[in-house]
Motif scaffolding. Structure first.
Motif, PDB file in Angstrom:
ATOM      1  N   VAL A  65       0.860  -1.198   0.000  1.00  0.00           N
ATOM      2  CA  VAL A  65       0.000   0.000   0.000  1.00  0.00           C
ATOM      3  C   VAL A  65       0.887   1.237   0.000  1.00  0.00           C
ATOM      4  O   VAL A  65       2.096   1.136   0.265  1.00  0.00           O
ATOM      5  N   PRO A  66       0.348   2.400  -0.306  1.00  0.00           N
ATOM      6  CA  PRO A  66       1.166   3.631  -0.284  1.00  0.00           C
ATOM      7  C   PRO A  66       1.871   3.818   1.053  1.00  0.00           C
ATOM      8  O   PRO A  66       1.295   3.563   2.118  1.00  0.00           O
ATOM      9  N   SER A  67       3.127   4.267   0.987  1.00  0.00           N
ATOM     10  CA  SER A  67       3.919   4.377   2.218  1.00  0.00           C
ATOM     11  C   SER A  67       4.587   5.736   2.342  1.00  0.00           C
ATOM     12  O   SER A  67       5.674   5.852   2.915  1.00  0.00           O
ATOM     13  N   GLY A  68       3.952   6.761   1.798  1.00  0.00           N
ATOM     14  CA  GLY A  68       4.498   8.104   1.910  1.00  0.00           C
ATOM     15  C   GLY A  68       4.328   8.688   3.304  1.00  0.00           C
ATOM     16  O   GLY A  68       3.702   8.071   4.172  1.00  0.00           O
ATOM     17  N   PRO A  69       4.864   9.873   3.534  1.00  0.00           N
ATOM     18  CA  PRO A  69       4.768  10.498   4.874  1.00  0.00           C
ATOM     19  C   PRO A  69       3.333  10.721   5.340  1.00  0.00           C
ATOM     20  O   PRO A  69       3.078  10.750   6.541  1.00  0.00           O
ATOM     21  N   ASP A  70       2.419  10.886   4.396  1.00  0.00           N
ATOM     22  CA  ASP A  70       1.028  11.161   4.771  1.00  0.00           C
ATOM     23  C   ASP A  70       0.135   9.924   4.717  1.00  0.00           C
ATOM     24  O   ASP A  70      -1.089  10.033   4.902  1.00  0.00           O
ATOM     25  N   ASP A  71       0.730   8.777   4.464  1.00  0.00           N
ATOM     26  CA  ASP A  71      -0.061   7.551   4.340  1.00  0.00           C
ATOM     27  C   ASP A  71      -0.085   6.810   5.675  1.00  0.00           C
ATOM     28  O   ASP A  71       0.663   5.854   5.897  1.00  0.00           O
ATOM     29  N   TYR A  72      -0.922   7.271   6.572  1.00  0.00           N
ATOM     30  CA  TYR A  72      -1.012   6.662   7.900  1.00  0.00           C
ATOM     31  C   TYR A  72      -2.389   6.901   8.499  1.00  0.00           C
ATOM     32  O   TYR A  72      -3.170   7.731   8.022  1.00  0.00           O
ATOM     33  N   ILE A  73      -2.674   6.132   9.566  1.00  0.00           N
ATOM     34  CA  ILE A  73      -3.878   6.340  10.356  1.00  0.00           C
ATOM     35  C   ILE A  73      -3.457   6.917  11.705  1.00  0.00           C
ATOM     36  O   ILE A  73      -2.509   6.417  12.323  1.00  0.00           O
ATOM     37  N   ALA A  74      -4.129   7.966  12.133  1.00  0.00           N
ATOM     38  CA  ALA A  74      -3.807   8.581  13.425  1.00  0.00           C
ATOM     39  C   ALA A  74      -4.422   7.755  14.550  1.00  0.00           C
ATOM     40  O   ALA A  74      -5.634   7.493  14.549  1.00  0.00           O
ATOM     41  N   VAL A  75      -3.579   7.306  15.496  1.00  0.00           N
ATOM     42  CA  VAL A  75      -4.041   6.534  16.646  1.00  0.00           C
ATOM     43  C   VAL A  75      -3.549   7.231  17.912  1.00  0.00           C
ATOM     44  O   VAL A  75      -2.349   7.216  18.206  1.00  0.00           O
ATOM     45  N   LEU A  76      -4.462   7.871  18.615  1.00  0.00           N
ATOM     46  CA  LEU A  76      -4.130   8.593  19.854  1.00  0.00           C
ATOM     47  C   LEU A  76      -2.969   9.556  19.628  1.00  0.00           C
ATOM     48  O   LEU A  76      -2.045   9.673  20.438  1.00  0.00           O
ATOM     49  N   GLY A  77      -3.011  10.228  18.495  1.00  0.00           N
ATOM     50  CA  GLY A  77      -1.988  11.229  18.196  1.00  0.00           C
ATOM     51  C   GLY A  77      -0.723  10.668  17.573  1.00  0.00           C
ATOM     52  O   GLY A  77       0.199  11.416  17.279  1.00  0.00           O
ATOM     53  N   GLN A  78      -0.672   9.356  17.370  1.00  0.00           N
ATOM     54  CA  GLN A  78       0.510   8.726  16.766  1.00  0.00           C
ATOM     55  C   GLN A  78       0.184   8.227  15.366  1.00  0.00           C
ATOM     56  O   GLN A  78      -0.983   8.043  15.017  1.00  0.00           O
ATOM     57  N   ARG A  79       1.228   7.995  14.581  1.00  0.00           N
ATOM     58  CA  ARG A  79       1.042   7.573  13.203  1.00  0.00           C
ATOM     59  C   ARG A  79       1.198   6.055  13.076  1.00  0.00           C
ATOM     60  O   ARG A  79       2.220   5.508  13.477  1.00  0.00           O
ATOM     61  N   LEU A  80       0.176   5.427  12.524  1.00  0.00           N
ATOM     62  CA  LEU A  80       0.236   3.996  12.231  1.00  0.00           C
ATOM     63  C   LEU A  80       0.113   3.846  10.716  1.00  0.00           C
ATOM     64  O   LEU A  80      -0.949   4.038  10.138  1.00  0.00           O
ATOM     65  N   HIS A  81       1.244   3.553  10.074  1.00  0.00           N
ATOM     66  CA  HIS A  81       1.278   3.529   8.620  1.00  0.00           C
ATOM     67  C   HIS A  81       0.467   2.354   8.065  1.00  0.00           C
ATOM     68  O   HIS A  81       0.302   1.324   8.699  1.00  0.00           O
ATOM     69  N   TYR A  82       0.010   2.565   6.837  1.00  0.00           N
ATOM     70  CA  TYR A  82      -0.902   1.598   6.230  1.00  0.00           C
ATOM     71  C   TYR A  82      -0.288   0.191   6.164  1.00  0.00           C
ATOM     72  O   TYR A  82      -0.984  -0.804   6.324  1.00  0.00           O
ATOM     73  N   GLN A  83       1.019   0.113   5.890  1.00  0.00           N
ATOM     74  CA  GLN A  83       1.647  -1.200   5.770  1.00  0.00           C
ATOM     75  C   GLN A  83       1.538  -1.981   7.091  1.00  0.00           C
ATOM     76  O   GLN A  83       1.307  -3.193   7.084  1.00  0.00           O
ATOM     77  N   LYS A  84       1.684  -1.275   8.209  1.00  0.00           N
ATOM     78  CA  LYS A  84       1.536  -1.929   9.523  1.00  0.00           C
ATOM     79  C   LYS A  84       0.103  -2.416   9.738  1.00  0.00           C
ATOM     80  O   LYS A  84      -0.126  -3.495  10.321  1.00  0.00           O
ATOM     81  N   VAL A  85      -0.849  -1.583   9.287  1.00  0.00           N
ATOM     82  CA  VAL A  85      -2.260  -1.967   9.422  1.00  0.00           C
ATOM     83  C   VAL A  85      -2.548  -3.212   8.586  1.00  0.00           C
ATOM     84  O   VAL A  85      -3.270  -4.119   9.026  1.00  0.00           O
ATOM     85  N   VAL A  86      -1.957  -3.260   7.387  1.00  0.00           N
ATOM     86  CA  VAL A  86      -2.158  -4.424   6.514  1.00  0.00           C
ATOM     87  C   VAL A  86      -1.612  -5.686   7.173  1.00  0.00           C
ATOM     88  O   VAL A  86      -2.264  -6.744   7.169  1.00  0.00           O
ATOM     89  N   ILE A  87      -0.411  -5.596   7.756  1.00  0.00           N
ATOM     90  CA  ILE A  87       0.182  -6.776   8.400  1.00  0.00           C
ATOM     91  C   ILE A  87      -0.686  -7.246   9.571  1.00  0.00           C
ATOM     92  O   ILE A  87      -0.962  -8.450   9.712  1.00  0.00           O
TER      93      ILE A  87
END
Length: 296
Positions: free
Chosen positions: A124-146
């Motif tokens: 999935v896209p892995s740029g600086p803006d490709d993440y989900i905000a979790v309690l103010g932290q960044r969880l990138h899409y690749q981590k979510v996929v795994i």
């Protein structure tokens, strides 16, 4: 507080990988009662195969699906020609064979693709803006996929082991292969299926981890140690317990390394070892493993 949340998320991401690879170890153990020390290297080799397919022009998801199929067939082939001839009770020879597979795959990948780290693309896209905000932290899409694929694999394997005749046959084959064979269960095929499923799960994990570690022959060595610890701690016959233990080890180790100055990143593996020893002294079969009952 933000630092604590960040450390928990980092530990969770690591723990998901520990649990994912530990799940593959459990598949082999549930079907055969054996420990496959080459599980990480099989995942690494499949990641290199996926890299070759991507280089040939295949899309990343299709390349991963292809290596999962190759891993599935490869696992069954290994069981048929390298494990089965040794017999079910040859625990130590089988362990040595898995060490040999480990060395052969590691050396083979080095000869074919070289020792330099390679850049592996993400699913999935892995740029600086490709993440989900979790309690103010960044969880990138690749981590979510795994994490999502781990949950899916766990659900499928739980249903397989718990509610199907194949799962029942795998448990019986692992516990008492001779009696299971007398009942008409094709024990050899069940054993092959266990190896095939495990190799398929590992083949799925390898290409997903490669973007964060870079693709190299040592990329899974760190993870296989933790995966063994997770399976031991959670219980080698408990898929959900292994995943839980993997995530727990990742989070606890990361928090202790961050907040206990005497531990730091250099000694954080010792935290895992201490947790493992403490639990096994109280419950040798692991937190969620089944205790063996001996009939006299």
């Amino acid at each position: 507080m933000d630092l604590l949340i960040a450390r928990v998320l980092d530990g969770f991401n690591n723990g998901v990988i520990y649990g994912f690879l530990g799940l593959a170890l459990v598949c082999v153990y549930r079907g055969t009662g054996h420990l496959n020390l080459a599980q990480g290297e099989m995942a690494m080799f499949c990641a290199f195969l996926a890299y070759a397919f991507i280089g040939a022009g295949l899309p990343v998801p299709l390349a991963i699906l292809l290596v999962v199929a190759i891993g599935f067939v490869g696992g069954a082939t290994v069981e048929r020609f390298l494990i089965r001839p040794l017999g079910h009770d040859a625990e130590y020879p089988i362990l040595l064979v898995t060490v040999g597979i480990f060395l052969a795959l590691n050396a083979g990948a080095g000869v074919i693709w070289g020792g330099d780290p390679l850049v592996f693309p993400t699913v999935v896209p892995s740029g600086p803006d490709d993440y989900i905000a979790v309690l103010g932290q960044r969880l990138h899409y690749q981590k979510v996929v795994i994490a999502g694929l781990l949950a899916a694999c766990l659900a499928v394997l739980y249903a397989l082991f718990r509610y199907t005749r194949i799962g029942l046959a795998m448990r019986a084959s692992s516990s008492n292969p001779d009696s299971t064979l007398l009942l008409g269960v094709p024990v050899h095929r069940i054993n092959s299926l266990g190896w095939a499923i495990a190799a398929g799960v590992g083949a799925l994990l390898g290409p997903l981890v490669a973007p964060s570690t870079t693709l190299n022959t040592m990329m899974m060595l760190h993870f296989i140690l933790y995966a063994c610890a997770a399976a031991t701690l959670g219980g080698f016959d408990s898929p959900a317990g292994t995943v839980f233990a993997g995530v727990m080890l990742g989070v606890v180790e990361n928090i202790v390394a961050s907040y206990v100055g005497a531990v730091g990143s250099d000694l954080k593996q010792g935290v895992t070892l201490l947790i493992l020893l403490a639990v096994l002294m109280i419950r040798p079969s692991g937190l969620f493993g089944s205790q063996k009952v001996e009939r006299i």
